[in-house]
Structure formats: structure tokens, C-alpha cells
Design a protein around this motif. Sequence first.
Motif, short mmCIF file in Angstrom:
data_model
loop_
_atom_site.label_atom_id
_atom_site.label_comp_id
_atom_site.label_asym_id
_atom_site.label_seq_id
_atom_site.Cartn_x
_atom_site.Cartn_y
_atom_site.Cartn_z
N ASP A 209 0.83 -1.19 0.00
CA ASP A 209 0.00 0.00 0.00
C ASP A 209 0.88 1.25 0.00
OD1 ASP A 209 0.88 0.45 2.63
OD2 ASP A 209 -0.99 -0.24 3.55
N ILE A 215 -0.12 -5.61 1.54
CA ILE A 215 -1.58 -5.59 1.49
C ILE A 215 -2.12 -6.95 1.91
CG2 ILE A 215 -3.56 -5.44 -0.10
CD1 ILE A 215 -2.03 -3.28 -1.60
N ASP A 270 -10.18 1.23 12.15
CA ASP A 270 -9.46 1.68 10.96
C ASP A 270 -8.09 1.00 10.84
OD1 ASP A 270 -9.28 3.15 8.60
OD2 ASP A 270 -8.13 4.75 9.56
N PRO A 272 -6.20 -1.87 8.72
CA PRO A 272 -6.41 -2.68 7.51
C PRO A 272 -6.03 -4.14 7.73
CG PRO A 272 -4.40 -1.39 7.32
CD PRO A 272 -5.07 -0.93 8.58
N ASP A 686 -3.12 7.03 -0.38
CA ASP A 686 -3.39 5.98 0.60
C ASP A 686 -4.91 5.81 0.71
OD1 ASP A 686 -2.96 4.10 2.62
OD2 ASP A 686 -3.08 5.63 4.19
N TYR A 688 -8.46 2.80 1.07
CA TYR A 688 -9.07 1.48 1.12
C TYR A 688 -9.88 1.30 -0.17
CZ TYR A 688 -8.10 1.19 6.16
OH TYR A 688 -7.49 1.13 7.38
N THR A 689 -9.91 0.08 -0.71
CA THR A 689 -10.65 -0.15 -1.94
C THR A 689 -12.15 0.06 -1.70
OG1 THR A 689 -10.97 -2.52 -1.57
CG2 THR A 689 -8.93 -1.84 -2.67
N GLN A 693 -14.33 -0.93 1.71
CA GLN A 693 -15.02 0.07 2.53
C GLN A 693 -16.51 -0.21 2.66
OE1 GLN A 693 -14.14 4.32 2.22
NE2 GLN A 693 -12.50 3.86 0.76
N LYS A 703 -6.41 -2.38 1.88
CA LYS A 703 -5.92 -1.15 1.28
C LYS A 703 -5.70 -1.38 -0.22
CE LYS A 703 -5.43 2.08 4.46
NZ LYS A 703 -4.15 2.69 4.85
#
Length: 717
Positions: A209, A215, A270, A272, A686, A688-689, A693, A703
Motif C-alpha cells: 500500500d 496488502i 481503521d 487494515p 493511501d 481502502y478499496t 469500505q 488497502k
Amino acid sequence: MKLNMSFTALAVVAALAPPALAASQPQEMEKITVTASRMDKPVSAIPNTVTIIDQEALQQQFRTGRDLSAIIGNLAPSFSPSRQKMSNSGETLRGRAPLIMIDGVPQTNPLRSGGRSGQTLDPAMIERIEIIHGANAMHGMGAQGGIINYITRKPGADGEQQVSLDVTVPNKANARGTSFGASYGFSGKTELVDVIGSLGYRNNGIYYDAKDRVIGVDTTQGESMDSQSKDFFIKLGHDFARSRLELMVNHYDMDNNGDWTGVNGDKAQDIPTGAIEQRQPWEAANNEVTTSSLTYNHTNIAGQQLHLQLFNQNFQAVYGGGCFDSFYDPAFEGSDRVTLCGSGKQGENLFYEQSRNKSNKWGLKTTLVAKTVAGLPLDLAYGVDLFRDTTEQDLVVTGMSWVPQSRYDNIAPYAQLDLEPLADLTLSAGVRYEHARLKVDDYKTLWGYGDKQIAGGATDFNETLFNLGASYNLSPSLRLYSSYSQGFGMPDIGRVLRDGKSFPGTAPGIADSVALSPIVTDNLELGAAYQGEYFSAKLAYYHSAADYGARLALNADGFYNVKREKSLVEGIEASLTAYLTDKDDLGMNLALMQGRYDSNDDGRLDTDLDGANISPNRINLFWTHNFDNEMSSRIQANVFLDRDFNKADGREYANFDGYTSIDASLALPLLGGSLSLGIQNLLNEDFYTYHAQTVGTNARYFKGMGRTLNMGFSLAF
């Protein structure tokens, strides 16, 4: 975000009126032929939004990455963002599942999707991609969101060969994060046969990431990092006086190495999902797909064109394992066949398990096209399609059946008319009759899915589907179009069959489940397209409704179940390209959509569709420049907009924090070939996909990839 889509669309259409265009010198609409239309029609005669990704556009995208989902999203933004994984579950077009094809051969598995239809072909084998947006029945089942047809390469110059190499290096440059690929292609011709073939290999390293952290690994649905893929492609053809016979075979393997194991994140805090270098205690996820077709075309049989295609796709996918309540069965307590991995909610001894999906599809597509019927400006395409899919899904360790062997047979006659009553007006109308039969033997659901004995049997489905459309050229440069079309599909039958809740009652059977009923999607569209000397523009408003749709809903183990509910998706697609000079193009693509479903079967659309069922709102920007010395460059930005997802009572149940990712690339001639340089996520955003999410769990809170450098070289000789 709530939009009055209809009025917004009409307002923008009005803004395209000729007075604003008078300064430019109009030119005729592009004459690209779309083979996915079944009539081989030009774009200007199709009353739908069409996106053609040609070889030049593909090569521009290949400079920064080879992810086909990302490439399609970059150029057709109503397609979902790539998950950057082996799985493409939840990737939709206009909020509905598209039908993915290779040269017209369906890759989507209608009985048990499995989310792997996007991983069946090496991108290097593709000549262009044709996308018809919106529900479409002309190719049969599965096109509720539209059609994505990968057109493979055709034979070129006699004796031509090509070698391509590429390397991808993450921002944190190291050996294990480096990915590389190579392909070799050849083309030749004799008096008897022309041939084109290729071999491709790709080795994906570890993904990082923007903070240079590894990741997280999706060990269940499938992981593309730390993987290898191989592709063999060949196409043989022979031209007769008025006909052509062509054989195409493509074999694709993708195997995760299994050397990395995921570490759960914490979505609430929060944190990942991560990964550690540790061997997975099960067979790593993999894909093995063979697609083949035998195609015959004749230009004049009793004054008509004939197209026949016999096809087969043999598909097998192994999904990664885990310690799941869903796979527990008390019959294996104390068995040496299983490996214990923890305790369940009731204290039961869970064991490692994984699933394997197998599907074999056969089909025959027939099309006859008659031009200027009875001397009138009327074209007729008609024929019949035959299709059979046999699918099953079992558990690898215990051998238990999760989805029983199911056979789907389909016969579908159709007819399509195109009439040109005026020189600039094309009217179209079509009908397709779907007769399908689903046959399932007696079976029992897994213990974790109710341990229900289900009586097998056969159930029939019959649907008549219609489409109407009009395309009118106001001028050689400006076209208006409108259409109504229906798409036909089945819910993910495997997910329905394996879920005991789909079969209420004390003695349930296949014939009793309304959840197996087909999906019919009604798509309304209004659009405009302008092609001028100084700029081109497209705009479309669409309204896609299903009275009995199929929504994917995530369960506690991270598996999806199918919910049959009324749903509606509507949105706007727009694009604008300005030709600043003869060397510079500046453009924008826009996709705005909203989707809701009926959560309590009261007839009201009361809840927002989530990220597994609808794409984000996004704006794609780009600038391309061609230099005098055959160099070219492209800069593109993907702007994903924030979105909240609300329940029927107005409470927010998910949200998406949007982000912007910028890519830049350059191509230049070198040593008789072409060298490309590309940077994906140039500013090292930076994020999150989108999928993580909106529907991600602690095990799938991923991420996105940070900055990566891509270098490629190709040489034809």
C-alpha cells in the motif's frame, strides 16, 4: 446523494444543441462495426451506449497495469473499480452483472458465478473490447448490466512474430514485490490455413500500500498477488470463396503460490487487513479455464449472411480455505481426514475446509442476416441459440457436496429488425423467447446451511423478451438515440441451492423455491452522441428496473447469499473529449448512479444497494499527447466520490470515503520496438478499496496498491 436523474439528463442533452457546436466543422460519426450486436452494426446504428476500447487505448492502459477490471473502469466508469484480487465478485456494469465473453463465448457461469469470469484470458491476447451498456438479451442469459466482449487478435502479416516483456516495481523496491510478464506471439499464412498464436506468462509479486505495508491476502475468494498465470492461445482459419471457418482455443491457468496468510484487520478501529509470510494450510486458490469455439461465416446463402458458432468452456476454480462455521459438520468430529483449527460459536471443533467450483458449458449460436428485405430499407437478423451448462461445487477436504450437480438447458429463438424509413433514422425492434430447464438431483444442504434434504427434479422457465430502439442523426455529427431493452438471467443458482433458507417447509423440493425464478431486467435509455472536428461528446440517462432481482448479501463467514428483491438502478453516463491540437486530446468520463431495493417486500424501494451491487460515482480525467518523434504520453485521474448507504429507516449502514488516483505513462520507440514507462497511483494515494469500505469485513478490509512503476518493451519482427 440523491439526483433527479431524468431532468438532469435532459438538461445536459439540451446543452449539446447545435448552436454551441457551430464553430466546429462537423464530421461523420465513427464507422466502427460492433460484432456483439449480432448484426455487425456500426455504432451509429445502435440505440445504446457503446464503448469501444481499441488496440491503441489498450496499449496506453497496459503501460500502467494489466488488470482488465481496472482498464474497463478507466474507460467506462460505470463499471465497478477493480478489487485488485483474483475475484471479481461484486464488479458490475450500471449496477447489474454484465455478460463477459471472449469472441462471443460466454465466460460468466450462469449457475454458479464464483466471481472468476474476469480471470480467463491474458490481456495481451486482446485486439479490442466491445462494451454495450445496459440490459441486453441478444446473446442470452446473463447480460442484465450489459455485454463486455473481448475480441481476440487476428492474423497479421505473414511470418510476423512479436515479443513483449514488462516489469512492475512497487514504491518500496524489492525483489519479492516485483512482478514481471512475458509473451510471445506469431502469425502466418499458407494456402490452406492462416494462424495466429501466443504464449503468455506472468508472475505477480507482493502488493504494497501507500505506506509500504504488505496488502492483506484474500485467501478465500482468491488472491492475485504472489501468483503465477500462464496462457496459451491459438486461432486457425481458412477462407473459402464466400465463407470462412475458424477455430479458436485459449487455455488460461492462474495459481496463487500460497506463501502468504492474511491477518485480520479491525474495520471499526481503521486497521487494515494485513498479511504475514506463512504457508497457507490448504490448497492455494487457483483458476483453470479452457475456452474454444468453431466459427463458420458465409456471405451469401440464398441471399443471406450466415454465422454459426459452436463453443465450449471448461472452468474449474479452487477457492482458498479457512476455519468456517458454514463448513462444520458433526460427522467429522474426531476424524483424521480433517485438521482442526479452532472452536465455533457453540464450542464445536472447526476444521480447515475450502470449496471447488466446476462448470462445463456447451453452446451453439446461429444467426442469419437478410439485407434490404423485399427491396425495402429493412434488415432482418434471426436464428436460434442452444446452451447447456453443467455445474457443481464440492468441498476439497471432506468431499461433501455444497452445490449439487445442476444442469441448465436453454433454447432461444430470436429475431431482430432494423428499418431505415428515412436516410438519418434507424428504428429497431427485436424479440427473443427463452425456454430453459433446470435439473437437479436429490441432495442435502451442508449441516451449517440447515442440513436439509431437498427433493430434486426439473423446473422450466419461459420468458419472452423485447427490445425497441431509435437512432436519429440530426446532422452528420450529432446523433440522438433511445431504447427499451430487457435482459434475462438467473440468480446465482449455486448460492440459492446451497442455502437451506431458500427452501422453507417440512418437505422442500426444487419445484417449491421461488428463489430460482429468472431475473428480467427492464432498461430504458436516452442518449446523445456528437463527433466534431474539435471535440466529441456522449451523454446517456438510463433506468434499470427488476421486479424480482438478485442482490448479493454477505453472511458472517464472508460468503454471499442471494436475496430476491425488487430493485432499481438509474444513472447518467457522460464523456467529453476535446482535440486541443492535432497532437493533444483532453477528456473527461463521468458516471453517476443510485440504486435502491425493497428490503421488506412491501413494494417500496427503501434501502440503498451496497458496494457489492452498485458502483461508486466517479469522474475520470485524461490528457494524451503525441510527440513528433513517435513518442506519446498519457496522464489520467480517477476521482471516486464519497457515498453514504442508508437503510429504510434512514440510518447509515455503510459509507465510502472517496479518493483520487493518478496514473502517468510514456511510450517511445527504441531499437526497432517500443518502450513504455508507466506509474500507477503517481501521488501514492493511501486508500481502502471501494469493495473493502462498503462490504468488507475485518478479514477483507484491504488497502489499495500504492505507487508502482511499470516498464515494458515489445518488438515485432
